[in-house]
Structures are given as C-alpha cells and as structure tokens.
Design an enzyme around this catalytic site. Structure first.
Site, PDB file in Angstrom:
ATOM      1  N   GLU A   1     -12.562 -12.053  10.849  1.00  0.00           N
ATOM      2  CA  GLU A   1     -13.733 -12.901  11.152  1.00  0.00           C
ATOM      3  C   GLU A   1     -13.385 -14.381  11.095  1.00  0.00           C
ATOM      4  O   GLU A   1     -14.152 -15.194  10.591  1.00  0.00           O
ATOM      5  CB  GLU A   1     -14.862 -12.626  10.139  1.00  0.00           C
ATOM      6  CG  GLU A   1     -15.272 -11.181  10.008  1.00  0.00           C
ATOM      7  CD  GLU A   1     -16.445 -10.959   9.064  1.00  0.00           C
ATOM      8  OE1 GLU A   1     -17.121 -11.931   8.677  1.00  0.00           O
ATOM      9  OE2 GLU A   1     -16.693  -9.791   8.697  1.00  0.00           O
TER      10      GLU A   1
ATOM     11  N   GLU B   1     -17.474  -6.168   1.668  1.00  0.00           N
ATOM     12  CA  GLU B   1     -17.826  -7.095   0.591  1.00  0.00           C
ATOM     13  C   GLU B   1     -18.327  -6.410  -0.680  1.00  0.00           C
ATOM     14  O   GLU B   1     -19.340  -6.810  -1.253  1.00  0.00           O
ATOM     15  CB  GLU B   1     -18.861  -8.114   1.099  1.00  0.00           C
ATOM     16  CG  GLU B   1     -18.374  -8.861   2.328  1.00  0.00           C
ATOM     17  CD  GLU B   1     -19.410  -9.816   2.920  1.00  0.00           C
ATOM     18  OE1 GLU B   1     -20.487  -9.976   2.330  1.00  0.00           O
ATOM     19  OE2 GLU B   1     -19.127 -10.396   3.982  1.00  0.00           O
TER      20      GLU B   1
END
Ligand code: G3I
Length: 430
Positions: A299, A184
């Site tokens: 995810e 991220e």
C-alpha cells in the site's frame, strides 16, 4: 512548475543526474537543447515505458489500489476510448487491488446479504486488462459495516468469519494472486503478551481467530498466496521496531503451528519527512525469507502533510522516499510485488481525509503517488521506475526447510520488545 520556465540541457541533465534517473530520459529530451524546467509531465509513460512493462521485464509485479466504480468497463467491452483513470490503471498496473470494494463494508450491506457488484467489476476489468488481483481483505477491525457492532457476538463471530471467508474466497477461487487474510492484527499499545490488537475479532472470536481465518482461506482458495498485512513496521524508531518484532513473532508462531501463510504484506504508508526505513525492515524481510515467506509492498504512498515548501519540494521529497525505499526492499529476492495505494493524487485517500496527519497547513493537496491530479507523471514515477530497473531479478522463493523448533521462538533482536516468547498454549488458551 510552469511550462514557461526553462533550463539549458546541461542544467537539466545535472538535475536529473542528481535525482538518479538519467537512464529514464527519452531520446527526444536528450536531443533537445532547451527543455522545460520539469520535463516529467511530458514523458512517455505507456507501453514499454510504463511501470508495468519495466516491472514485468524484471520479473516483478507493480500495481495499484483502485476504485472499481471509476474503471470504464463498458467502454472497454464496447471497444470505445476509456477515461484517463482507466487508461492509467490498464497501462501501469500488472496487479490491482480494490481500495475498499472487497472489505466487509464494501461487500455486506446487511447481516445476511452480499453485494458483489463492485468486486465483480474489478475482477472482470482485471481479466480484460490481463492483470492479477490482490484480495483486500478478509478480516480487519476497520472497514466493517455499520450493522457489525450490534449484530456480531461471541456466539456467532467465529461462524460469521468462516462463512464470510468461504463466500468471498470461494467466489473468486483460483483468480486471486494473494489474499490479505488478516489485516492489522498487531498493536503493542494494547499491551497483550502476544502483541495482538484487542480488536472486536479478538474479543468476540478469541485470539486464534487469525489461525481460523488462514485455515478457512486456504480451503476456500487453495491457489491464493495467503498474506498477513500490517502497517507501522517500516521504521527503526523504538515504537515501530517493537511492532515489527511482534509481527515477526506472529508469523513465526503461525508457521510453527502449520498455519497456511505464504507472505507478509508491508503496507508502506511512509512520511516524506522524519525518520526513514532502514536496517530493521531489511532484517524482517530476511527473517521472512528464512521462514519461506514472500514479502509484498502492499500500500505504498508518501505523506507530505508536514513537509514545508511548495509542490516542487513535495515532489522531490516524495520521489526520494520512493527511490530509497524501493531501492532497498526490491534488492531482496523474496520481494516480488509492490503496489501503490492508488495511482494518482486525484483519488488518493490522503486528499480525501480531514485528519491532521493528512491535511497540509497550507491547504495544498498532497502528491503522494506516481501521477498527479491531472494524471500526469510526477518525479515519483521516474523514481519508482528507476528502482524497479535496479531491482534484483526476483523469482518465487522456494519454501525453505523449516527452522529447528527451538529457533522459531528465538527472541527477535528488537530492543524493548515486550514479548520475546510465544503466547502460552493450553486449556483455556485459544
Ligand atoms: O462509500 C461511502 C460513501 O457512500 C459515504 O457517503 C461516505 C461518507 O463518509 O463514506 C464512503 O465510504 C468511505 C470509503 O473510504 C470510500 O471513500 C468510508 O467512510 C471511509 O472510511 C473509507 O476509508 C478507507 C479506509 O481504508 C477505511 O476502510 C480509505 O478509502 C482507504 O484508503 C483505507 O485503506 C486502508 C487499507 O484498507 C488498510 N491499510 C490502511 C489504508 C489507509 O487507511
């Protein structure tokens, strides 16, 4: 749905055909004239019927994020029956990832000590269960220990990052399928020309901390596939299209500079209502293929916090998202791996959060995964399995010959992308 409501066999087959999962029905269901309205909880999901077996048959890896503390390692080693959670992870997942145990906060109770108890437990479990392991993650602006804020400075950040990756990557050297080396790191909202998030790592270690992390990871564990992992890049909304473009520019820059990166992780935390992923993500996956990168669904779960209706409506919508999404991405030959973020709604982060984007107004629990609170399969299980069955057989992609340098920085066709060009390099720019 109660076990008392019944459909005729014809009604049930029509419903299942509509859902596109007829092929998944076991023989005993097809043979019956009167069936439970929702037969999903009664399906056999183990052995050859499991997600693990179906994926393996297609040369894909299906897996899930786990909490190693819940894995009944002691029972396995004693040859005793294990708990339901352990059985589910063993039977369904060919690859596992620690939801939290390998993060900085999970490994580093103090500045200069490590606690590998839970991470080692996961590695041992995976070894016994014949599973591969993803490492998550070596560098992230969240999941940091409480001491980080007051102890990490511009003077020690780079050294600390290198030491961490050497210690953690080195400990599991040769045993990790793929490491989320950096997680991220892109956020266009921070308005930097390079698209990077203005994170503590960027502020303390400089913008080339990403390269530093990948080079260090390659030395620590040369066999692991090194992955850049991010969220919010799946939809064709203006915001996500811009971020997707920035992520592609980042991985192109890394490849152009000879940084050892092998895969892009697309987290895939999706919403049941609202815009759905489409052509932009497929383009990203194909651009990655041109760079010789694999793409992993790392995810996946489906959030129903704002979806009206009861559990049946949630289940139908969640299954539809899995069917469409995995159907779309697993058709791409450089997508060999898909993990869900958890295995059942009993332990999903979405049911542990009080955030408005997780809490349903009716107070009902979310059902974002292939198994429910009682560890019974949901319609999403069948949707995932059908998408796996329909996937293009995938082989590890050979590295493509590098694009001509001029092509590497060609603007990615994303309207509104603020940064079609690479960040400048030179004195003073790290
Ligand atoms: O273990 C402690 C416990 O001892 C303490 O009493 C409790 C009090 O809050 O906190 C517990 O730790 C929590 C941990 O989850 C385990 O439940 C942390 O506060 C909490 O922040 C942490 O949340 C995790 C989050 O990442 C931050 O690390 C979620 O479980 C986890 O699902 C989530 O996963 C992230 C991925 O790593 C990256 N992509 C997005 C994804 C979802 O946010």
């Amino acid at each position: 749905m109660t076990g008392k409501a019944h459909l005729t066999r014809r009604q049930f087959e029509k419903a299942v055909l509509t859902a596109g999962v007829a092929a998944a029905l076991p023989g005993w269901l097809r043979a019956s004239d009167e069936l439970p309205a929702d037969p999903t909880p009664y399906l056999n999901v183990t052995g050859a019927d499991s997600l693990r077996a179906h994926a393996t048959a297609r040369k894909l890896l299906y897996g899930a994020a786990v909490n190693p503390a819940l894995l009944d390692l002691e029972a396995i080693t004693a040859g005793a029956p294990t708990n339901g959670y352990t059985q589910l992870i063993q039977s369904q997942a060919a690859i596992v990832v620690a939801e939290n145990a390998m993060k900085w906060a999970g490994l580093r109770p103090t500045f200069d000590t490590f606690d590998f108890t839970l991470a080692d437990r996961l590695m041992r479990f995976a070894q016994l269960a014949g599973q591969q392991v993803r490492g998550h993650n070596l560098c992230w602006h969240e999941g940091l220990p409480s001491w980080f804020k007051n102890s990490v400075t511009k003077d020690n950040a780079r050294q600390l990052l290198v030491q961490h990756i050497q210690a953690v990557g080195g400990r599991y050297r040769g045993q990790i399928h793929s490491w989320d080396v950096v997680n991220e790191a892109v956020d266009p909202k921070d308005s930097r020309p390079d698209g990077l998030r203005n994170s503590p790592w960027l502020q303390l270690a400089g913008p080339d901390y990403i390269e530093l992390a990948f080079h260090t990871a390659a030395q620590a564990d040369p066999q692991a596939k090194l992955t850049y992992n991010d969220y919010g890049i799946e939809l064709d909304t203006p915001e996500q299209s811009v971020k997707r473009g920035q992520v592609l520019l980042l991985v192109r820059r890394l490849k152009a500079r000879g940084v050892p990166i092998h895969a892009l992780g697309v987290q895939s935390h999706l919403q049941a209502d609202g815009p759905q992923p489409g052509a932009g993500l497929v383009t990203l996956i194909r651009e990655c293929a041109k760079l010789g990168l694999e793409v992993y669904v790392t995810e996946m779960d489906v959030n129903t916090h704002s979806l009206p209706g009861g559990p049946e409506a949630q289940d139908a919508a969640v299954a539809q998202v899995y069917r469409n999404y995995l159907g779309m991405v697993l058709a791409e030959p450089n997508v060999p791996v898909a993990l869900t973020w958890g295995i059942s709604s009993a332990h999903t982060w979405l049911n542990g959060s009080q955030e408005p984007w997780a809490k349903r107004p009716d107070g009902a629990r979310q059902r974002p995964l292939p198994f429910d609170d009682e560890l019974k399969p949901t319609p999403a299980f069948l949707a995932i399995r059908a998408a796996i069955d329909a996937a293009r057989v995938s082989a590890t992609q050979p590295a493509q010959p590098g694009a001509a340098p001029g092509d590497l920085y060609k603007p990615f066709a994303v309207p509104g992308s603020p940064n079609p060009q690479p960040a400048p390099r030179g004195p003073g720019v790290r």
